[in-house]
Design a protein around this motif. Structure first.
Motif, PDB file in Angstrom:
ATOM      1  N   ARG A  60      12.093   0.961  12.434  1.00 41.38           N
ATOM      2  CA  ARG A  60      12.207   1.749  11.336  1.00 41.38           C
ATOM      3  C   ARG A  60      11.396   3.093  11.435  1.00 41.38           C
ATOM      4  O   ARG A  60      11.712   4.139  10.934  1.00 41.38           O
ATOM      5  N   ALA A  62      13.803   5.138  13.760  1.00 36.71           N
ATOM      6  CA  ALA A  62      15.005   5.625  12.931  1.00 36.71           C
ATOM      7  C   ALA A  62      14.500   6.896  11.902  1.00 36.71           C
ATOM      8  O   ALA A  62      15.312   7.674  11.633  1.00 36.71           O
ATOM      9  N   GLY A  63      13.276   6.691  11.527  1.00 39.10           N
ATOM     10  CA  GLY A  63      12.678   7.743  10.690  1.00 39.10           C
ATOM     11  C   GLY A  63      12.582   8.984  11.358  1.00 39.10           C
ATOM     12  O   GLY A  63      13.158  10.043  10.922  1.00 39.10           O
ATOM     13  N   ARG A  94      14.276   9.935  14.179  1.00 34.27           N
ATOM     14  CA  ARG A  94      15.600  10.397  14.509  1.00 34.27           C
ATOM     15  C   ARG A  94      16.385  10.939  13.292  1.00 34.27           C
ATOM     16  O   ARG A  94      17.123  11.687  13.399  1.00 34.27           O
ATOM     17  N   GLY A  95      16.096  10.236  12.125  1.00 34.38           N
ATOM     18  CA  GLY A  95      16.688  10.725  11.065  1.00 34.38           C
ATOM     19  C   GLY A  95      16.311  12.036  10.493  1.00 34.38           C
ATOM     20  O   GLY A  95      17.280  12.707  10.062  1.00 34.38           O
ATOM     21  N   ASP A  96      15.038  12.196  10.747  1.00 31.03           N
ATOM     22  CA  ASP A  96      14.502  13.578  10.335  1.00 31.03           C
ATOM     23  C   ASP A  96      15.177  14.683  10.978  1.00 31.03           C
ATOM     24  O   ASP A  96      15.587  15.875  11.015  1.00 31.03           O
ATOM     25  N   SER A 147      20.284  10.518   8.871  1.00 29.40           N
ATOM     26  CA  SER A 147      20.133   9.107   8.910  1.00 29.40           C
ATOM     27  C   SER A 147      21.660   8.370   8.622  1.00 29.40           C
ATOM     28  O   SER A 147      21.768   7.306   8.955  1.00 29.40           O
ATOM     29  N   LEU A 170      22.818   6.060  11.669  1.00 30.38           N
ATOM     30  CA  LEU A 170      22.320   5.122  11.767  1.00 30.38           C
ATOM     31  C   LEU A 170      22.805   3.679  11.034  1.00 30.38           C
ATOM     32  O   LEU A 170      22.364   2.634  11.343  1.00 30.38           O
ATOM     33  N   ASN A 180      15.298   1.852   7.106  1.00 30.40           N
ATOM     34  CA  ASN A 180      14.798   3.084   7.087  1.00 30.40           C
ATOM     35  C   ASN A 180      16.324   4.076   6.606  1.00 30.40           C
ATOM     36  O   ASN A 180      16.257   5.043   5.785  1.00 30.40           O
ATOM     37  N   ALA A 181      17.393   3.983   7.403  1.00 32.27           N
ATOM     38  CA  ALA A 181      18.419   4.755   7.055  1.00 32.27           C
ATOM     39  C   ALA A 181      19.041   4.903   5.584  1.00 32.27           C
ATOM     40  O   ALA A 181      19.218   5.710   4.829  1.00 32.27           O
ATOM     41  N   ALA A 204      16.568   6.406   3.280  1.00 37.39           N
ATOM     42  CA  ALA A 204      16.351   7.918   3.277  1.00 37.39           C
ATOM     43  C   ALA A 204      17.761   8.508   3.118  1.00 37.39           C
ATOM     44  O   ALA A 204      17.623   9.516   2.198  1.00 37.39           O
TER      45      ALA A 204
END
Length: 398
Positions: free
Chosen positions: A258, A261-262, A264-266, A270, A273, A313-314, A317
């Motif tokens: 998590r 992923a946060g 990487r998503g930023d 997201s 993922l 997380n994905a 988000a």
């Protein structure tokens, strides 16, 4: 003369109110997770249904999530949070006071209602304590504050049950939320607009851009409910230490995934993922189906934990990116609804399937069921994250 641009100072994140909120956050997490796998074992030992115990807990949680916003509008966030901690803790103290499955179900129902109050009212308080400019960082800290206790409490509950008995687990799980409730009066707490969150949640259910990621996440939460309820029974041929280790690795892998992923998503978004998270979750469940192999069970819960963490997380988000700030309450309520409904449905449904097929085939069928959400995940990945004017309108027509 060169003008040096002024960079505004970042607002402080770890303020006293937020740190104080972490106290009740840890208390609710320990109170919920410590007995989560112990109560089903206790139910089976007295001749009851292990799935029914977790199912009752999550049924009450889901029902409570619909009712909590109205209670918050009437009594305020702090009062509802404190009441939730009391309802989560006090019944646990009496878990083994009376024999019979009916008593276990009653205790589970009251505790589920208490947990609903803590996560909805507590979530509203927490969001208000995090500066807008540091929301992502703040939510990561909040995730750790609730995730670390769950990583420790879930296997610790089984260990304590084996070495000290179920009553000791029940007493600890009851005392911790009650003690941490003493921190709630020190928190700031306002009253939301009456009915605003309740209406927003129902609107979110009718919004495809929010409902799709919630559906995918709910499918993975269904598996999480199965793992915490039935893994100790399905892997009963192995040592208690192996089962405890597996239940430790699953939330640990989820927490680490998590966080990754946060970050990487930023940077990259997201949406990319969701499909990997779903596939990893299904692959992990398929590995768990080889219940006779200790290596397969450990690898399976770890791989599932990674996939579940990615989806946690994905999906959240993505849902936040598709509403304006006024829709954050609807997103939070809908995401938690997907989590808790999936957790309860998995615990109830898997037992009936396993009774007819055995645990290995039941896990394999669960992996196949999880993959039926793949078309929804693929379609949602192509949907543009365009903010809406509120939770009541779709962010995209995709």
């Amino acid at each position: 003369m060169t003008t040096i641009p002024h960079t505004p100072a970042r607002p402080p994140l770890l303020t006293r109110p937020l740190l104080l909120r972490f106290v009740s956050l840890v208390g609710s997490s320990v109170g919920f997770y410590l007995p989560l796998s112990v109560v089903p074992l206790h139910a089976e030992r007295i001749g009851g249904s292990p799935g029914a115990a977790t199912g009752a807990l999550m049924f009450a949680t889901v029902a409570g999530e619909f009712a909590t916003p109205r209670l918050m509008a009437r009594f305020g966030d702090r009062t509802v949070l404190a009441a939730g901690l009391v309802l989560l803790g006090a019944p646990a103290l009496a878990l083994t006071a009376l024999p019979g499955m009916a008593w276990i179900l009653l205790v589970s129902l009251v505790r589920g209602l208490g947990f609903a109050l803590t996560i909805v009212a507590g979530g509203a308080l927490t969001a208000a304590l995090i500066p807008d400019g540091r929301r992502g960082e703040g939510l990561a800290l909040v995730g750790l504050a609730s995730g670390v206790p769950s990583v420790v409490a879930l296997p610790l509950g089984l260990y304590l049950a084996e070495h000290t008995g179920v009553t000791a687990v029940a007493v600890i799980a009851g005392a911790v939320p009650l003690v941490t409730a003493l921190s709630v009066p020190g928190l700031p707490g306002g009253r939301p607009a009456p009915g605003a969150r309740a209406d927003g949640m129902l609107a979110g259910l009718r919004t495809p851009a929010l409902a799709r990621p919630a559906l995918v996440f709910g499918a993975s939460a269904l598996v999480a409910g199965i793992v915490v309820t039935f893994l100790p029974l399905a892997a009963g041929g192995h040592s208690a230490g192996l089962v405890a280790a597996a239940l430790f690795l699953q939330p640990l892998a989820s927490a680490l995934a998590r966080v990754w992923a946060g970050r990487r998503g930023d940077r990259h978004g997201s949406a990319g993922l969701v499909v990997p998270g779903l596939v990893a979750s299904a692959a992990g469940v398929l590995l768990i189906a080889f219940t006779g192999s200790a290596a397969a069970v450990v690898a399976g819960v770890t791989v599932f934990g990674v996939g579940f963490g990615l989806l946690q997380n994905a999906t959240l988000a993505l849902m936040y990116s598709r509403v304006t700030r006024s829709g954050y309450g609807a997103v939070s309520a809908l995401w938690n609804l997907a989590y808790d409904a999936g957790l309860g449905a998995g615990a109830l449904g898997f037992g009936a399937v396993a009774a007819g097929t055995g645990y290995p085939w039941a896990f394999a069928l669960t992996a196949a069921l999880l993959m039926t959400a793949l078309p929804v995940a693929l379609r949602d990945g192509r949907a543009a994250p365009v903010p809406s004017a509120g939770a009541a309108r779709p962010a995209t027509a995709a």
